[in-house]
Each structure stands twice: as structure tokens, then as C-alpha cells.
Design a protein around this motif. Structure first.
Motif, PDB file in Angstrom:
ATOM      1  N   THR A   1       0.847  -1.197   0.000  1.00 43.63           N
ATOM      2  CA  THR A   1       0.000   0.000   0.000  1.00 43.63           C
ATOM      3  C   THR A   1       0.880   1.242   0.000  1.00 43.63           C
ATOM      4  N   ASP A   2       2.054   1.157  -0.596  1.00 43.98           N
ATOM      5  CA  ASP A   2       2.947   2.311  -0.555  1.00 43.98           C
ATOM      6  C   ASP A   2       2.515   3.379  -1.568  1.00 43.98           C
ATOM      7  N   VAL A   3       3.232   4.529  -1.564  1.00 47.40           N
ATOM      8  CA  VAL A   3       2.803   5.656  -2.396  1.00 47.40           C
ATOM      9  C   VAL A   3       2.576   5.297  -3.853  1.00 47.40           C
ATOM     10  N   SER A   4       3.500   4.519  -4.430  1.00 48.44           N
ATOM     11  CA  SER A   4       3.374   4.265  -5.870  1.00 48.44           C
ATOM     12  C   SER A   4       2.065   3.527  -6.168  1.00 48.44           C
ATOM     13  N   VAL A   5       1.718   2.580  -5.296  1.00 54.01           N
ATOM     14  CA  VAL A   5       0.474   1.826  -5.491  1.00 54.01           C
ATOM     15  C   VAL A   5      -0.737   2.746  -5.314  1.00 54.01           C
ATOM     16  N   MET A   6      -0.713   3.517  -4.241  1.00 59.01           N
ATOM     17  CA  MET A   6      -1.879   4.347  -3.894  1.00 59.01           C
ATOM     18  C   MET A   6      -2.069   5.488  -4.897  1.00 59.01           C
ATOM     19  N   GLU A   7      -0.959   6.027  -5.397  1.00 57.08           N
ATOM     20  CA  GLU A   7      -1.090   7.109  -6.382  1.00 57.08           C
ATOM     21  C   GLU A   7      -1.691   6.587  -7.673  1.00 57.08           C
ATOM     22  N   LYS A   8      -1.341   5.358  -7.998  1.00 56.98           N
ATOM     23  CA  LYS A   8      -1.892   4.747  -9.211  1.00 56.98           C
ATOM     24  C   LYS A   8      -3.409   4.604  -9.063  1.00 56.98           C
ATOM     25  N   LEU A   9      -3.825   4.130  -7.899  1.00 52.04           N
ATOM     26  CA  LEU A   9      -5.265   3.969  -7.648  1.00 52.04           C
ATOM     27  C   LEU A   9      -5.965   5.326  -7.678  1.00 52.04           C
ATOM     28  N   ALA A  10      -5.315   6.321  -7.069  1.00 57.06           N
ATOM     29  CA  ALA A  10      -5.917   7.657  -7.041  1.00 57.06           C
ATOM     30  C   ALA A  10      -6.090   8.184  -8.469  1.00 57.06           C
ATOM     31  N   ALA A  11      -5.077   7.926  -9.317  1.00 57.24           N
ATOM     32  CA  ALA A  11      -5.147   8.394 -10.702  1.00 57.24           C
ATOM     33  C   ALA A  11      -6.282   7.693 -11.453  1.00 57.24           C
ATOM     34  N   GLU A  12      -6.640   6.490 -10.993  1.00 61.25           N
ATOM     35  CA  GLU A  12      -7.738   5.770 -11.639  1.00 61.25           C
ATOM     36  C   GLU A  12      -9.097   6.261 -11.149  1.00 61.25           C
ATOM     37  N   GLY A  13      -9.066   7.248 -10.245  1.00 59.10           N
ATOM     38  CA  GLY A  13     -10.317   7.861  -9.826  1.00 59.10           C
ATOM     39  C   GLY A  13     -10.851   7.411  -8.480  1.00 59.10           C
ATOM     40  N   HIS A  14     -10.109   6.595  -7.763  1.00 60.47           N
ATOM     41  CA  HIS A  14     -10.579   6.169  -6.437  1.00 60.47           C
ATOM     42  C   HIS A  14     -10.251   7.236  -5.409  1.00 60.47           C
ATOM     43  N   GLU A  15     -11.139   7.406  -4.450  1.00 65.91           N
ATOM     44  CA  GLU A  15     -10.983   8.503  -3.482  1.00 65.91           C
ATOM     45  C   GLU A  15     -10.198   8.127  -2.226  1.00 65.91           C
TER      46      GLU A  15
ATOM     47  N   ALA B   1      -6.973  10.053   0.515  1.00 65.41           N
ATOM     48  CA  ALA B   1      -7.164  10.436   1.912  1.00 65.41           C
ATOM     49  C   ALA B   1      -6.138   9.741   2.801  1.00 65.41           C
ATOM     50  N   ILE B   2      -5.881   8.472   2.504  1.00 70.39           N
ATOM     51  CA  ILE B   2      -4.908   7.724   3.313  1.00 70.39           C
ATOM     52  C   ILE B   2      -3.518   8.332   3.144  1.00 70.39           C
ATOM     53  N   LEU B   3      -3.161   8.648   1.898  1.00 69.86           N
ATOM     54  CA  LEU B   3      -1.842   9.244   1.665  1.00 69.86           C
ATOM     55  C   LEU B   3      -1.707  10.583   2.376  1.00 69.86           C
ATOM     56  N   GLY B   4      -2.772  11.370   2.350  1.00 67.99           N
ATOM     57  CA  GLY B   4      -2.754  12.653   3.042  1.00 67.99           C
ATOM     58  C   GLY B   4      -2.517  12.456   4.531  1.00 67.99           C
ATOM     59  N   TYR B   5      -3.240  11.487   5.091  1.00 64.79           N
ATOM     60  CA  TYR B   5      -3.051  11.191   6.512  1.00 64.79           C
ATOM     61  C   TYR B   5      -1.611  10.804   6.790  1.00 64.79           C
ATOM     62  N   ARG B   6      -1.094   9.915   5.952  1.00 69.15           N
ATOM     63  CA  ARG B   6       0.272   9.420   6.179  1.00 69.15           C
ATOM     64  C   ARG B   6       1.292  10.555   6.138  1.00 69.15           C
ATOM     65  N   THR B   7       1.152  11.450   5.182  1.00 65.43           N
ATOM     66  CA  THR B   7       2.090  12.565   5.049  1.00 65.43           C
ATOM     67  C   THR B   7       2.182  13.337   6.358  1.00 65.43           C
ATOM     68  N   TYR B   8       1.029  13.691   6.902  1.00 71.46           N
ATOM     69  CA  TYR B   8       1.036  14.514   8.114  1.00 71.46           C
ATOM     70  C   TYR B   8       1.422  13.706   9.351  1.00 71.46           C
ATOM     71  N   ALA B   9       1.045  12.415   9.369  1.00 74.23           N
ATOM     72  CA  ALA B   9       1.423  11.583  10.509  1.00 74.23           C
ATOM     73  C   ALA B   9       2.946  11.476  10.576  1.00 74.23           C
ATOM     74  N   LYS B  10       3.549  11.305   9.405  1.00 70.54           N
ATOM     75  CA  LYS B  10       5.011  11.193   9.343  1.00 70.54           C
ATOM     76  C   LYS B  10       5.656  12.498   9.833  1.00 70.54           C
ATOM     77  N   LEU B  11       5.162  13.616   9.311  1.00 70.87           N
ATOM     78  CA  LEU B  11       5.743  14.906   9.692  1.00 70.87           C
ATOM     79  C   LEU B  11       5.602  15.143  11.186  1.00 70.87           C
ATOM     80  N   LYS B  12       4.441  14.769  11.723  1.00 72.03           N
ATOM     81  CA  LYS B  12       4.218  15.032  13.143  1.00 72.03           C
ATOM     82  C   LYS B  12       5.091  14.133  14.015  1.00 72.03           C
ATOM     83  N   SER B  13       5.000  12.810  13.788  1.00 74.52           N
ATOM     84  CA  SER B  13       5.670  11.917  14.738  1.00 74.52           C
ATOM     85  C   SER B  13       7.186  11.898  14.546  1.00 74.52           C
TER      86      SER B  13
END
Length: 928
Positions: free
Chosen positions: A604-618, A622-634
Motif C-alpha cells: 500500500t505504498d505511495v506508488s500503489v496508492m497514487e496509481k489507484l488515485a489516478a484511476e479515480g478512487h478517493e 485520503a490515506i496518503l494525506g493522513y500518512r504525510t502529516y502523521a510522518k511529519l508530526k511523529s
DNA sequence: GTGTTCACG
DNA sequence: GACGTACGTGAACACC
């Protein structure tokens, strides 16, 4: 020596596959020669392995009989059966050939019979002895990792012992490997064939299919008789067409059980080796470490390389120094020794916050002491309160007495990872010099072969396992700090560390010259512990309020993305669990999952999730957005704030000098080398890295240093000219490759060229480039081909490095730093290809690391000479960060540029300019 | 303790 | 014929 002893049902015969041992010994170890030039690396590896096995066998399940079996030569009766047998084997390496007879001598010196027979392979002799031993009712253990011997296994009676994995293989292990019982192994092998031995087998049939077929038909002949029934057309055709090949293969893999044995197995009775014979042999080979180990174990008088006595390690012999008179006697002894080992003990891990608890010294092998300085009663700090502290010399008094010794220019202080001790002692006003560091000596000689921690080096070179920190302080919640360790135990641990360090120095330091690594050590390693200790002590100022504010902002963003994810999914789940995300996306929602992770789960890493997002899945977005901020925070906002040292208000990282294979540094606790910069949100973290009032941060970084070094090393005229002319290198690459003018270039075209340039440095593959650019593999392949056409020097460089690593097992940087790549000998082709890419990358990455090391070594002196009040704080591979009074910033920038740009000189003249860009600012982000 | 992910050069 | 691959790191978190 071996003795005559009949075998019966109580006997246990061990048969060691000597040829397997030789092969492994040769490939596992770096080339090594005796002082007369005879290659002895494989002999040493063989002796180490045999000695270890004999020692290990002294436990349970002892052998009553034991022998080492060798191949007689490269040829056997199988070559008469099939002239192509083992035909694809290259001849034995030139430096291995003279070692074959020496290895037989070694075996006999160990008092172990060695057996071989003309026209037969070792495996045939092993099979014959095994059969005879079984007829006598004895048990048999075959020491080998060769799968060809699996056909001999009988549960409870004949087992295979794989010393590589340290595991016994029974019929269950055979089933894992071949999918059948041992008696069916030959049937399966006949079908699979063996590319290593050039046994043909049947094309298109691998282990899985072969096991399935033999499971169904029982044996090869029955299968061939029923070949017509096979449903899969290709498989059927091949079984019919290659029936003879399969029969031939079977005769090749069946081991002979009726050789005319050259020695009766009754002659294999075991006894301890004769100490004198064995040590004489080991000394003649110049294996000092093993000689000592054998002497220690067999109770022979222990000697070192000069023949004088060296005491075995005896922890009870160390002194605990608690009076000033004792300490002065030790200092006098150290003074006259001239070379001493020093180790400090502290109450915490960080060199910048830890208190000095004790110092240990070693003046000669076996002669070491511990000087406790701040030990407390073991119960100190408990609820019931502690008792009285043990009697010891006051820290100030002891340090005042030790300081002249530690700073005496005529006494060499040896440490293991001395940067730590330098930093600690610095805080008590002691400047240790001159010094040697055994960790770094090991690193320059054997980078890539093993780690360089003391325990590992001790086991490797001294055959001795020192007390571990855990043995003394415990681990986990029960761990105590070193100042609470009772003095007797603390003495054993601390003095042993000094003793071991001194012994390691005696072995490792003299090897530097003969191995041609003295210059690398002196110029690229030895000066750095001092420089890095000062950087760590300086630390970098971090603004906690800024981080708190960011943490809050990130938390809010996390919550937003989390809520959105649950809304889209229609329920809540653990959004930070990759496992649950996989279940929802690829299980419940039934989306097509692409990659699998190493463990077989959906990736479920970025490359996989970005591909799905590009195919129109929502949901993925949202998960990637969460991960970005979780990483920055922790990882950044919160962890960095917690890392601020309360007494300095600054963050003090620790730089590791010997943890990468290429010569780069690494940063830990916290890692300040991966502070975000690529995204706007992440860059905000950099705003928290600030300077003291009135000061600014200066950042100076090498521009494209790796590509510049590639142009120099691979000698590529077009690249060198472009760098000399100050061109945009990626645009120039694009222009050359695609024939478009640099002016008004499509950014997309430049981006592709940039990806190719990076790929080249990594040992490019069509797959990697395709993934990076999200293009097809065919297109990526075309790009690479076109690049090589335009820059043939780069293609030549890559081929040369691959050939070099295959040939020598290592590559070197332009300054002579060696990077060993043992993976090049791996039987797994993926591992070998990985090693080839490393061989391409390591000289480039490593040379850049060497260049910045040279700059770092010179800069403190250059800053001082110019009278600047600047401090070097951080290194991030191609960047140095300084703190400097605001008014001095321009002068520091000029100086840093000058030193960094000329860092390769005078050792080398680089044929392209190494340019440095530098800027200042009130925070790290601004200094870029 | 291992595996997965992601931050940097 | 399928498989798995860009080079070098360290830290946080989930999960066993």
C-alpha cells in the motif's frame, strides 16, 4: 589423532564434504597471502570452519568416527558417461589451486583423516561410507550443504548437517527442498537437471512440476512410460523428446555406493588433535588468531606472532583502581608502554549528555584496569533509597592525574569508536591525542564484509566473545545505568573492553600497510572522530515553540484526512495499519492490487496508492494525506522537540563513521540527514532549525557532485565539457539524447534526462527507470540504449566495474577506499546483479563521500586560521551546515566554498570543477 | 524482534 | 520462462 575403532550401533560417523568447505572458505573471505606470497585465504577459512565444527561437536551428539572427504580432481567417471558434465564450470581460480594441497595438510594437522579417490567425486565416497556405516548399524551425519547428498537421508539414522544455516536436515527438510521423500530425490533431480553441474534434465520442468509428476507416477521410468497421458502439450512433448536426457541425468545424480574405499572407516576413530602438530602448522600458515585460539583451548603455551607469550583473556585478572597511589602506578606503567587502550564508561548513550562514570586502561594484552569515578550504590534511586556509594577516587582528582597521560604526544591512545570517548572527555576538559581507532582501521580494510563493532571484531580476530553490555546492565525495563553496576562486575566488563581493543590494535594496525590502506586510514578516517565529536557537541539550535505549533497544525490535518477516509470507506479502521488498508482496498473493495510486499501482503505504498488515485478512487488519496502529516508530526515535529537537550537547548545527533559500506556517514538519535525538503509542508520543519541570536546558519552544498565524479571517473568528454562550461547538465543530456535545443526545452524532456542521469549512478535498469518515470519498460530500454550510444564512456565504465567486482570481489573510490561486495559470489543471480549495481554506484557515491570528508577535516583549522567564530554543525552527504555570527557570514561562505571546491587536492586533480553553492539565513530553510 | 512505509542524499 | 531489480541510509508504527 585418529584411532582404529570398529563401528557398531553405538557409533556415530561424521563425514565432512571437504570440497564444499573449500569452495565456501574461498568465496567467503577476502584474498589473503602469507608473507612469502602464497595465497592462504581459503586455507584459513577452511581451518576456521573445521576448528569451529570440531569445537561445536564437543557438545551433545559427539562423533565416534570422523573424516573429511575431498574430490580427487575436476574429472570423474561421470565425464565418461556425459562429456558435458560440469562443462560450464570455470577452472578453479588461479590463487585457489596452490591451496588444495595445503588444505589436505591442514586436515591432517587437525588429526582428521582425509580421503579422496581418483575417478570419483567426494559425494560418491560419502555415499559408500554411509552405506557401510549403516550396514554396521551406526548413525551417520554428513556435514554439507550440497543438495545432491539429500538422497542419502534416512530419518533418525542419516542426516545432513548444514553448517551454513546451522541446521540438521531430515526428510522434512528434503520435502521442503524437493517436495518428495529422500528415496525419490534422484527421480526428481533427473527431471529438474542442474544448471550448475550442467545436468540436462527435461526443459520446462522445475522443482514444483517434477515433484508433482514423481508424486503421481512414483519414479522416472513409470513417468516416461506414461508420458503420452500428460495433459499439458508442451510438458508432454518435452518428456517424450527428452526422455533419454532424463535417464542420463538420473545416472549422473545417483551417487555410487560401491566405490573401492581407499581407507576403511574403522580408521576414522576420533581423538583430540596433537597440540604441537596443529599449532606448528597454523603458525607456518601465519594464522595468528586461530593459533592463539587453539593454544588456549588445547592448553598449549600461548604465543603471539613474535613467539613471545600472550596471555589468554582472563577477566578475573583485571584491577579495579580505587586509590590515588594505584592510579599513579598505572599511569606510570601506561607512560612507559607508549601504546595504551582507553575506554570510558558513562551513565547514558548520548555522548553529549552522559556523565563520565569510569575509565579503563590497558597497557599490554591481559594487563588492564578499571578506574570507577562516579559509581553509586546499586539501589540508588529506588524507593527505599540507596546505600553508601563504593569507595573510589573523586572524578576531578582522577581526571587531573589522567589528563597529562591522555594528552601526552608520546603515548598513543587506542580506542574502539573513539569519537564517543573524545566527546565525553572533551566535556571534562580533556583533549585526547594522539589516537588510533580500531573500528576505523577495520572499516578501511574490510568495509562490506562485516560490521565493525567491538564484539564482532573480537569474535572475528580474537575468537573471544566479550561480556556484553546486556550481560552487565540487563535490558529492557530492567536495564540499569552503568554507575549502578557493582565494581567487580564493572571492572570485568570495562577492563575487558580496553584489553580487547588493545589486542585488536596489535592485530589490525600492522595489517594496514601491507594491505595498502594506511593512507586511506590516515587521511580519510583518523582525523574524523575529533571533527565529528566537536560537531556533535556543538549541536544545532531547534525552536521548540515552532515545532509545537507545527505539531498542532499537522494533527489537525491528520484528523481531517482520517475523517474523510472513514467517510469514504463507510466505517472506521486503523488508518495507520497497512494490513487493514490492504484488506479494505483489495479485499472489500476488490480493487486490483499491483505489487506485493516482501512478506507477500498487498503493498500500500505511495506508488500503489497514487496509481489507484489516478484511476479515480478517493480513499487512497485520503490515506496518503493522513500518512504525510502523521510522518511529519511523529518523526519530525514531535521527535525533534523531544530530542532537544534541556541544558544546551540544542539537538545533538550522533554521526556513525562505519555503518555504511561506501564511506558515507550516517546520523542517528535523531537522524538529521533526512529532514524534509522536497515538499512545501515538509520544508516547514526546516524553519525550526535556527541560529543563536546574532548568528545565522550557512549551508554549503556540492552541486551535482556524483555526476561530476562520474564524468571524471568514466572520462566522458561530453559530460566533462558540459560541466566546465557550466551548463545545465540535465538539459544538456536531454539535448544530446533527443536532439532538441537547450533553449526553450520542454520540462518533461529535461525531467526524463534527469531521471536517466540519476539512474546511471545507481547502475541503471530498464525496470527501475520505467518505474521512476511511469513509462513502459520498452521505452525505458530505448532511452538507456540511446544514452549509451551518446555516452559510450559511461557504458564502458559500468562494464569495467562489473568485471572488476567479479574478478576481485571489491571496487575502490578514486582515493583508494575499498568497498567489498561479497554478494557478487552469491548463487542467487538477483544477489549477483544487485552486487553489480552496487559496484557501479559505490565508486561514485564513495568518492563523493571521500571528497566531503577531506573538506570537513580541513575546515575547522581553516576557520580558526581565518579567525572566524564559526562552527561546523551538520553534514548531509553533499552539504555542510555552519553557525556563524551574522557579520562573518560572507567570509565563511567564501572560505567554505574555497575549501570544499579544492578538497580533492593535492591528492588528486579532478578533471571537472567541483562547484559549491552556499547561502545564509536565519533558519535552515532560508540558508538553502 | 520483523516488516512496512517514508524521509533524505 | 518467470522473477525481481534502480544506490546509500534511519525512524516510527503495527503486529507477532
Amino acid at each position: 589423532m585418529a584411532v582404529q575403532r570398529k563401528l557398531d550401533s553405538d557409533s556415530h560417523l561424521y563425514l565432512i564434504d571437504g570440497s564444499g568447505y573449500i569452495f565456501r572458505a574461498y568465496h567467503a573471505l577476502p584474498p589473503l597471502t602469507r608473507s612469502d606470497g602464497t595465497p592462504v585465504g581459503a586455507v584459513q577459512g577452511f581451518c576456521n570452519m573445521l576448528w569451529k565444527l570440531l569445537e561445536d561437536l564437543k557438545g551433545e551428539d559427539q562423533p565416534s568416527h570422523l573424516a573429511v572427504i575431498f574430490d580427487h580432481s575436476g574429472k570423474s567417471f561421470r565425464n565418461d558417461l556425459y562429456d558435458q558434465y560440469k562443462a560450464n564450470r570455470p577452472p578453479a581460480p588461479e590463487d585457489l589451486v596452490p591451496q588444495f594441497p595445503l588444505i589436505r595438510d591442514a586436515t591432517r594437522a587437525f588429526g582428521v583423516p582425509c580421503v579422496e579417490l581418483e575417478n570419483y567425486e567426494a559425494d560418491d565416497l560419502i555415499a559408500t561410507y554411509t552405506r557401510q556405516a549403516r550396514e554396521a548399524g551406526a548413525r551417520v551425519t554428513i556435514v554439507s550443504s550440497d543438495k545432491d547428498l539429500m538422497q542419502l537421508i534416512e530419518d533418525g539414522q542419516v542426516t545432513l548437517f548444514d553448517t551454513m544455516k546451522n541446521k540438521r536436515i531430515d526428510s522434512e527438510g528434503v520435502r521442503e527442498k524437493f517436495g518428495v521423500t529422500p528415496d525419490k530425490v534422484i527421480e526428481v533431480q533427473a527431471l529438474i537437471g542442474d544448471s550448475v553441474d550442467n545436468v540436462p534434465g527435461v526443459p520446462g520442468i522445475g522443482p514444483k512440476t517434477a515433484a508433482e509428476l514423481i508424486e503421481t507416477y512414483g519414479d522416472l521410468e513409470t513417468l516416461l512410460a506414461h508420458a503420452e497421458e500428460i495433459k499439458q502439450p508442451k510438458r508432454r512433448e518435452n518428456l517424450i523428446a527428452f526422455a533419454e536426457a532424463a535417464r542420463l541425468s538420473k545416472t549422473l545424480v545417483i551417487l555410487k555406493q560401491d566405490c573401492d574405499l581407499p581407507e576403511p572407516m574403522e580408521a576414522f576413530g576420533t581423538a583430540d588433535p596433537d597440540a604441537e602438530t596443529l599449532t606448528d602448522f597454523l603458525k607456518s600458515m601465519e594464522f595468528r588468531t586461530l593459533t592463539r585460539r587453539v593454544e588456549e583451548t588445547l592448553g598449549a603455551p600461548v604465543s603471539d606472532e613474535t613467539g613471545s607469550a600472550t596471555a589468554p583473556i582472563d577477566r578475573s585478572a583485571y584491577a579495579c583502581v580505587t586509590t590515588m597511589a594505584d592510579l599513579e602506578a598505572w599511569i606510570a606503567e601506561a607512560q612507559s608502554a607508549g601504546v595504551i587502550a582507553v575506554d570510558t564508561e558513562t551513565d547514558a548513550l548520548s555522548a553529549c549528555g552522559a556523565n563520565l562514570v569510569g575509565v579503563s586502561l590497558a597497557t599490554a594484552p591481559g594487563r588492564a584496569c578499571y578506574i570507577p569515578l562516579a559509581h553509586v550504590h546499586p539501589d540508588e534511586g529506588d524507593l527505599l533509597g540507596g546505600g553508601a556509594a563504593p569507595e573510589q577516587i573523586a572524578r576531578e582528582d582522577a581526571l587531573a592525574a589522567l589528563k597529562p597521560l591522555l594528552q601526552d604526544p608520546s603515548v598513543l591512545k587506542v580506542g574502539q569508536n573513539l569519537k564517543y570517548d573524545l566527546a565525553v572527555l572533551s566535556r571534562y576538559g580533556v583533549d585526547v591525542r594522539p589516537y588510533d581507532d580500531t573500528m576505523l582501521i577495520s572499516y578501511v580494510m574490510e568495509s562490506g564484509l562485516h560490521g565493525h563493532g567491538m564484539d564482532e571484531l573480537s569474535e572475528l580476530h580474537l575468537g573471544h566473545k566479550p561480556l556484553s553490555f546486556k550481560d552487565v546492565c540487563g535490558s529492557g525495563a530492567k536495564q540499569i545505568s552503568f554507575d549502578r553496576v557493582p565494581l567487580d562486575k564493572a571492572t570485568e566488563y570495562a577492563a575487558e573492553d580496553a584489553d580487547v581493543t588493545l589486542r585488536l590494535h596489535e592485530i589490525l594496525k600492522p595489517a594496514l600497510g601491507p594491505r595498502g590502506k594506511l593512507t586511506v586510514y590516515e587521511t580519510l578516517e583518523r582525523p574524523l572522530p575529533r571533527v565529528l565529536a566537536d560537531m556533535e557537541l556543538a549541536g544545532v539550535k531547534v525552536d521548540p515553540q515552532r515545532l509545537s505549533r507545527l505539531s498542532g497544525e499537522f494533527a489537525q490535518k491528520m484528523a481531517e484526512h482520517e475523517d474523510e477516509a472513514y467517510r469514504i470507506a463507510g466505517r472506521s479502521f486503523n488508518i495507520s495499519s497497512p494490513k487493514q488498508i490492504g484488506e479494505i482496498l483489495f479485499g472489500e473493495m476488490g480493487l486490483p492490487g499491483g505489487k506485493k510486499t516482501q512478506g507477500g501482503a498487498w503493498s500500500t505504498d505511495v506508488s500503489v496508492m497514487e496509481k489507484l488515485a489516478a484511476e479515480g478512487h478517493e480513499l487512497p488519496g485520503a490515506i496518503l494525506g493522513y500518512r504525510t502529516y502523521a510522518k511529519l508530526k511523529s518523526t519530525y515535529a514531535d521527535a525533534l522537540k523531544a530530542a532537544i537537550n534541556s541544558s544546551t537547548g540544542r539537538v545533538h545527533t550522533s554521526f556513525s563513521l562505519a555503518s555504511t559500506s561506501t564511506g558515507r556517514l550516517a546520523s542517528t538519535d535523531p537522524n538529521l540527514m533526512n529532514i524534509p525538503i522536497r515538499t512545501e509542508e515538509g520544508r516547514k520543519i526546516r524553519e525550526a532549525f535556527i541560529a543563536e541570536p546574532g548568528n545565522v546558519l550557512v549551508s554549503a552544498d556540492y552541486s551535482q557532485i556524483e555526476l561530476r565524479l562520474l564524468a571524471h571517473i568514466a572520462d566522458v568528454p561530453e559530460l566533462k565539457k558540459a560541466f566546465r562550461d557550466g551548463l545545465d547538465i540535465h538539459a544538456m543530456t536531454a539535448s544530446e539524447m533527443f536532439g532538441v535545443p537547450i533553449e526553450g526545452m520542454d520540462p518533461m524532456v529535461r525531467r526524463r534526462a534527469k531521471a536517466i542521469n540519476f539512474g546511471i549512478i545507481y547502475g541503471i535498469s530498464a525496470f527501475g527507470l520505467a518505474a521512476n518515470l511511469s513509462i513502459g519498460r520498452d521505452e525505458a530500454k530505448e532511452f538507456i540504449e540511446r544514452y549509451f550510444e551518446k555516452f559510450p564512456g559511461v557504458a564502458d565504465y559500468m562494464e569495467a566495474k562489473k568485471a572488476e567486482v567479479r574478478d576481485r570481489g571489491f571496487v575502490e573510490t578514486i582515493f583508494g577506499r575499498r568497498v567489498h561486495l561479497p554478494g557478487i559470489k552469491d548463487k542467487n543471480p538477483n544477489m549477483r546483479q544487485f552486487a553489480e549495481r552496487q559496484a557501479i554506484n559505490a565508486p561514485i557515491q564513495g568518492s563523493a563521500a571521500d571528497v566531503i570528508r577531506r573538506a570537513m577535516i580541513r575546515l575547522p583549522g581553516a576557520i580558526e586560521a581565518k579567525g572566524l567564530n564559526a562552527r561546523m554543525l551538520l553534514q548531509v552527504h553533499d552539504e555542510l551546515v555552519f553557525e556563524v555570527p551574522e557579520g562573518e557570514a560572507p567570509a565563511l561562505i567564501a572560505l567554505a566554498k574555497a575549501v570544499m571546491e579544492t578538497a580533492a587536492r593535492p591528492a588528486l586533480e579532478i578533471s571537472v570543477p567541483l562547484t559549491v553553492e552556499a547561502a545564509s539565513g536565519h533558519h535552515w530553510g532560508e540558508a538553502h
